[in-house]
Design a protein around this motif. Structure first.
Motif, PDB file in Angstrom:
ATOM      1  N   ASP A 275      35.156 -25.633   8.627  1.00  0.00           N
ATOM      2  CA  ASP A 275      34.070 -25.295   7.714  1.00  0.00           C
ATOM      3  C   ASP A 275      34.334 -23.938   7.058  1.00  0.00           C
ATOM      4  O   ASP A 275      34.913 -23.047   7.664  1.00  0.00           O
ATOM      5  N   GLN A 276      33.928 -23.792   5.817  1.00  0.00           N
ATOM      6  CA  GLN A 276      34.021 -22.544   5.054  1.00  0.00           C
ATOM      7  C   GLN A 276      35.464 -22.097   4.786  1.00  0.00           C
ATOM      8  O   GLN A 276      35.721 -20.903   4.621  1.00  0.00           O
ATOM      9  N   ALA A 277      36.405 -23.028   4.730  1.00  0.00           N
ATOM     10  CA  ALA A 277      37.768 -22.689   4.324  1.00  0.00           C
ATOM     11  C   ALA A 277      37.786 -22.543   2.807  1.00  0.00           C
ATOM     12  O   ALA A 277      37.094 -23.265   2.088  1.00  0.00           O
ATOM     13  N   SER A 278      38.573 -21.614   2.308  1.00  0.00           N
ATOM     14  CA  SER A 278      38.694 -21.387   0.868  1.00  0.00           C
ATOM     15  C   SER A 278      39.776 -22.315   0.311  1.00  0.00           C
ATOM     16  O   SER A 278      40.938 -22.217   0.688  1.00  0.00           O
ATOM     17  N   VAL A 279      39.383 -23.229  -0.574  1.00  0.00           N
ATOM     18  CA  VAL A 279      40.299 -24.213  -1.153  1.00  0.00           C
ATOM     19  C   VAL A 279      40.424 -23.913  -2.643  1.00  0.00           C
ATOM     20  O   VAL A 279      39.436 -23.888  -3.364  1.00  0.00           O
ATOM     21  N   SER A 280      41.668 -23.675  -3.094  1.00  0.00           N
ATOM     22  CA  SER A 280      41.914 -23.323  -4.489  1.00  0.00           C
ATOM     23  C   SER A 280      42.788 -24.374  -5.147  1.00  0.00           C
ATOM     24  O   SER A 280      43.797 -24.795  -4.579  1.00  0.00           O
ATOM     25  N   LEU A 281      42.403 -24.790  -6.343  1.00  0.00           N
ATOM     26  CA  LEU A 281      43.217 -25.686  -7.155  1.00  0.00           C
ATOM     27  C   LEU A 281      43.976 -24.834  -8.157  1.00  0.00           C
ATOM     28  O   LEU A 281      43.372 -24.090  -8.931  1.00  0.00           O
ATOM     29  N   ILE A 282      45.304 -24.936  -8.144  1.00  0.00           N
ATOM     30  CA  ILE A 282      46.150 -24.054  -8.948  1.00  0.00           C
ATOM     31  C   ILE A 282      47.057 -24.887  -9.845  1.00  0.00           C
ATOM     32  O   ILE A 282      47.672 -25.859  -9.385  1.00  0.00           O
ATOM     33  N   ARG A 283      47.133 -24.501 -11.121  1.00  0.00           N
ATOM     34  CA  ARG A 283      48.022 -25.176 -12.069  1.00  0.00           C
ATOM     35  C   ARG A 283      49.455 -24.727 -11.782  1.00  0.00           C
ATOM     36  O   ARG A 283      49.744 -23.549 -11.682  1.00  0.00           O
ATOM     37  N   LYS A 284      50.363 -25.665 -11.633  1.00  0.00           N
ATOM     38  CA  LYS A 284      51.745 -25.353 -11.259  1.00  0.00           C
ATOM     39  C   LYS A 284      52.490 -24.586 -12.350  1.00  0.00           C
ATOM     40  O   LYS A 284      53.240 -23.655 -12.066  1.00  0.00           O
ATOM     41  N   SER A 285      52.273 -24.930 -13.601  1.00  0.00           N
ATOM     42  CA  SER A 285      53.062 -24.355 -14.696  1.00  0.00           C
ATOM     43  C   SER A 285      52.929 -22.840 -14.818  1.00  0.00           C
ATOM     44  O   SER A 285      53.903 -22.146 -15.087  1.00  0.00           O
ATOM     45  N   ASP A 286      51.725 -22.308 -14.606  1.00  0.00           N
ATOM     46  CA  ASP A 286      51.530 -20.862 -14.765  1.00  0.00           C
ATOM     47  C   ASP A 286      50.823 -20.216 -13.563  1.00  0.00           C
ATOM     48  O   ASP A 286      50.441 -19.053 -13.626  1.00  0.00           O
ATOM     49  N   SER A 287      50.655 -20.958 -12.495  1.00  0.00           N
ATOM     50  CA  SER A 287      50.008 -20.474 -11.261  1.00  0.00           C
ATOM     51  C   SER A 287      48.598 -19.933 -11.502  1.00  0.00           C
ATOM     52  O   SER A 287      48.143 -19.042 -10.796  1.00  0.00           O
TER      53      SER A 287
END
Length: 135
Positions: free
Chosen positions: A36-48
């Protein structure tokens, strides 16, 4: 004027038919318990660049309304090592489900010591007080 109204209605109809792709999943620990409460980030591969970020609720996360592209997910939580997913290709065809496992961090603090010291000099409005060691 009617043409504009028809175009607007047609656009709304099409937007309802076109489903934006989503990525969802679960973050667990080594015992397969949700984190619970983990930080999940979606990141674009091309430019981070960071696209979206959220905290897990009962280990679950969900990113929706995604544009086509290539992404990866980064997860972090205190006491665990950071984890990064494999590359995820979003092409609008179907929703993506991915599950990530966090491992306990190698360095954890067992205790913290806070040490305070009296200042050597106190400056007041009408005088300066010098504190001698051992007094």
């Amino acid at each position: 004027m009617k043409k504009h109204i028809y175009f607007l209605l047609f656009s709304l109809f099409l937007s309802g038919l076109l489903k934006a792709q989503s990525i969802k999943g679960t973050v667990t620990d080594e015992q397969y318990q949700p984190v619970d409460q983990a930080s999940v980030s979606l990141i674009r591969k091309s430019d981070s660049s960071l696209i979206k970020m959220e905290l897990t609720v009962n280990g679950r996360f969900h990113f929706d309304q995604l544009q086509s592209g290539i992404y990866y997910i980064s997860v972090s939580h205190i006491g665990y090592l950071d984890v990064r997913s494999a590359i995820i290709s979003v092409d609008g065809a179907s929703d993506i489900v991915t599950n990530l496992m966090l491992k306990k961090g190698a360095a954890s603090l067992k205790s913290v010591a806070v040490v305070g010291r009296k200042s050597l000099v106190d400056v007041k409005a009408d005088k300066t007080v010098l504190h001698i060691a051992g007094s």
